[in-house]
Design an enzyme around this catalytic site. Structure first.
Site, mmCIF file in Angstrom:
data_model
loop_
_atom_site.group_PDB
_atom_site.id
_atom_site.type_symbol
_atom_site.label_atom_id
_atom_site.label_comp_id
_atom_site.label_asym_id
_atom_site.label_seq_id
_atom_site.Cartn_x
_atom_site.Cartn_y
_atom_site.Cartn_z
ATOM 1 N N SER A 1 49.630 83.966 111.608
ATOM 2 C CA SER A 1 47.895 84.415 111.772
ATOM 3 C C SER A 1 47.580 85.820 111.745
ATOM 4 O O SER A 1 48.214 86.652 112.393
ATOM 5 C CB SER A 1 47.506 83.561 112.728
ATOM 6 O OG SER A 1 46.176 83.924 112.887
ATOM 7 N N TYR B 1 46.009 81.266 121.178
ATOM 8 C CA TYR B 1 46.480 81.052 119.777
ATOM 9 C C TYR B 1 47.173 81.899 119.232
ATOM 10 O O TYR B 1 48.501 81.986 118.585
ATOM 11 C CB TYR B 1 45.244 80.740 118.814
ATOM 12 C CG TYR B 1 45.629 80.564 117.593
ATOM 13 C CD1 TYR B 1 46.065 79.382 117.111
ATOM 14 C CD2 TYR B 1 45.046 81.374 116.705
ATOM 15 C CE1 TYR B 1 46.602 79.426 115.724
ATOM 16 C CE2 TYR B 1 45.501 81.412 115.035
ATOM 17 C CZ TYR B 1 46.091 80.170 114.780
ATOM 18 O OH TYR B 1 46.219 80.083 113.327
#
Length: 335
Positions: A143, A168
């Site tokens: 990501s 995350y």
């Protein structure tokens, strides 16, 4: 090839399965179909792939597509240490594409355990299965969040990503380190893809494109964080899928590598909202909000490495992408 796609009922996973099947691959998809967002959207994606929702609800059941003879789906958690190895042993995969993850930056602040269970324990389980059942190539989703609040733009794969600002992001950075370790120890070729703000038809309801469209059409206000002083490298789903397909279908000999996958054309949040208003022919009621914990100020992908190795060249402008999403949204929700 015979390919395992984890997160097959997800936004990117659904589109990738469709692409791979049309290319002639055999595909097995797995997904937990959790309730982080409306599971009905996930079941409807699977329905587009020929999987009956009433069968997909049953855990561990192998469902055969009625549209694609080479597609099977199983509801399964990637952290299941009993069933995942059985799956690998049964099918003898040539390649694994791991897209399964607990998504969302803000949600990770309130539910960190969920992220460790899926994104770290689950990813380790996939790596172990690759190791023990002869899978020599793993493509996995990382990501853009790993870059944190870096002011060094555009983001390059060579720069430091040691300061994540959300759980995350920390789990995605962990994935990259774990993959590198398994390459070093066991010779598994691992390719990590840092996705940048993916949007488009069948997209996630927790993302800005979906949230804004839904609220504007319903006459509800939208929350504009950091008073609109944000920019994002919005990347249309077809460009992402073309890129992932190129990585899967072409040989690569560097064993462990990470690539950015974005549009490389950041858009200011207020300009994005204006473009969406134009497509909807409606004005948004804006509620200006402070910066949210875990959010970053900007994202901007340098995609030159991916272009040089795999010919990656995003084609869809934000205006065209917004138009396609709005068309899908109105069709799906019968607006």
């Amino acid at each position: 090839m015979k390919i395992l796609v984890t997160g097959a009922a997800g936004f990117i996973g659904y589109h990738l399965c469709e692409r791979l099947l049309k290319e002639g691959h055999q595909v097995v998809g797995i997904d937990t179909i959790n309730d982080y967002y409306d599971p009905q959207l996930k079941f409807d994606r699977l329905k587009e792939l020929g999987i009956k929702p009433e069968e997909a609800t049953i855990w561990k059941k192998q469902c055969q597509s009625n549209l694609y003879s080479e597609f099977k789906f199983i509801r399964l958690e990637i952290q299941d240490r009993n069933e995942v190895p059985k799956l690998f042993k049964l099918h003898g995969f040539d390649l694994v594409c791991n897209l399964a993850a607990q998504a969302g930056v803000r949600y990770s602040i309130e539910n960190p355990e969920t992220y460790v269970d899926t994104n770290i324990t689950g990813f380790l389980n996939i790596l172990e299965a690759c190791r023990h059942y002869g899978v020599r190539r793993l493509v996995y989703a990382s990501s853009s969040s790993v870059y944190g609040n870096s002011e060094e733009v555009p983001f390059k794969e060579s720069q430091s990503v040691d300061k994540p600002i959300s759980i995350y992001a920390a789990t995605k950075k962990s994935n990259e380190l774990m993959a590198h370790t398994y390459t070093h120890l066991f010779g598994i070729e691992t390719i990590g893809l840092r996705f940048f703000t993916v949007y488009g038809p069948w997209g996630r309801p927790d993302m800005a494109m979906f949230l804004f469209t839904d609220a504007i059409l319903k006459g509800k206000p939208i929350k504009v964080f950091n008073n609109g002083n944000l920019s994002r490298d919005f990347t249309y789903i077809s460009d992402i899928i073309a890129g992932v397909s190129s990585v899967i279908n072409n040989e690569y000999n560097k064993r462990s590598v990470i690539f950015n996958m974005g549009n490389s054309r950041p858009v200011q949040l207020m300009s994005f909202i204006a473009a969406l208003e134009e497509q909807l022919v409606m004005r948004a009621q804006k509620v200006m909000m402070p910066m949210q914990d875990g959010d970053v100020n900007q994202t901007w992908a340098d995609v030159s490495a991916l272009h040089d190795e795999f010919g990656y060249a995003p084609k869809v402008s934000v205006n065209k992408g917004i138009s396609a999403f709005v068309d899908w949204y109105k069709y799906y929700y019968k607006v």
